[in-house]
Design an enzyme around this catalytic site. Sequence first.
Site, mmCIF file in Angstrom:
data_model
loop_
_atom_site.group_PDB
_atom_site.id
_atom_site.type_symbol
_atom_site.label_atom_id
_atom_site.label_comp_id
_atom_site.label_asym_id
_atom_site.label_seq_id
_atom_site.Cartn_x
_atom_site.Cartn_y
_atom_site.Cartn_z
ATOM 1 C CG ASP A 99 -0.440 0.524 2.584
ATOM 2 O OD1 ASP A 99 0.959 -0.010 2.816
ATOM 3 O OD2 ASP A 99 -0.787 1.240 3.129
ATOM 4 C CB SER A 100 1.197 4.065 0.777
ATOM 5 O OG SER A 100 1.218 5.560 0.580
#
Length: 215
Positions: free
Chosen positions: A68-69
């Site tokens: 994620d990110s």
Amino acid sequence: MFMHTIWDVRGCSLEISTNSIWFSVEYRLSPEYKYPIWLNDCIEVTKYIIENKTLYGETSTKVGVAGDSAGGAIAAVICHTLKNIDFQILVYPLTNMLASFPSSKRFTDVQYGLIPILRHWFNDNAIRDGNDMRDARVSVIFQSSFTGLPPCLFIVAELDPLLDDKYQKLLDKAGIKTKLVLIKGVIHSFFHLPGIFPKSCQQAVEAIRDFVAQV
């Protein structure tokens, strides 16, 4: 069938939901270790899993990457670097450090978490200088080709400055199978906060479970 997924979110267990084995990569972190150290760590771990997957499953084992990110960006780069990845799961990925999205101008209030000053702070600590921001292994959107990549699940947050990221469109244009799941009413990094966003996190987990089951 066994499936192994390289995941960068510490403490995130999806093994039961997806009937698969998940590895959390403890790569070296910035600011002590700047690019390319943290990326190379993740690539080397993924290579090891691929080369030794019979230790954890069998020869038909599928291997995917997820994150994620910034971790989503790392997962995407791994798919460009190693051509034997079977699937990828990108949760609100940061694919272009230079981009100023319309959404990044809408969600600037502190309540949205990833405000511009914080994003710049993360960038400054993760890379060596401005030239790295244009490196295709940092901003994966600058890769020269998007063909030959594995199927990709995108999970995005409705109230995220990165909402208007264009990476999925590039994969779609290259003929890569993609699926986008929009989680409404949540901010960037919601997946780290199951105590605050229990229903939203469960929705994301179910999307991942369904995607992995179809790979």
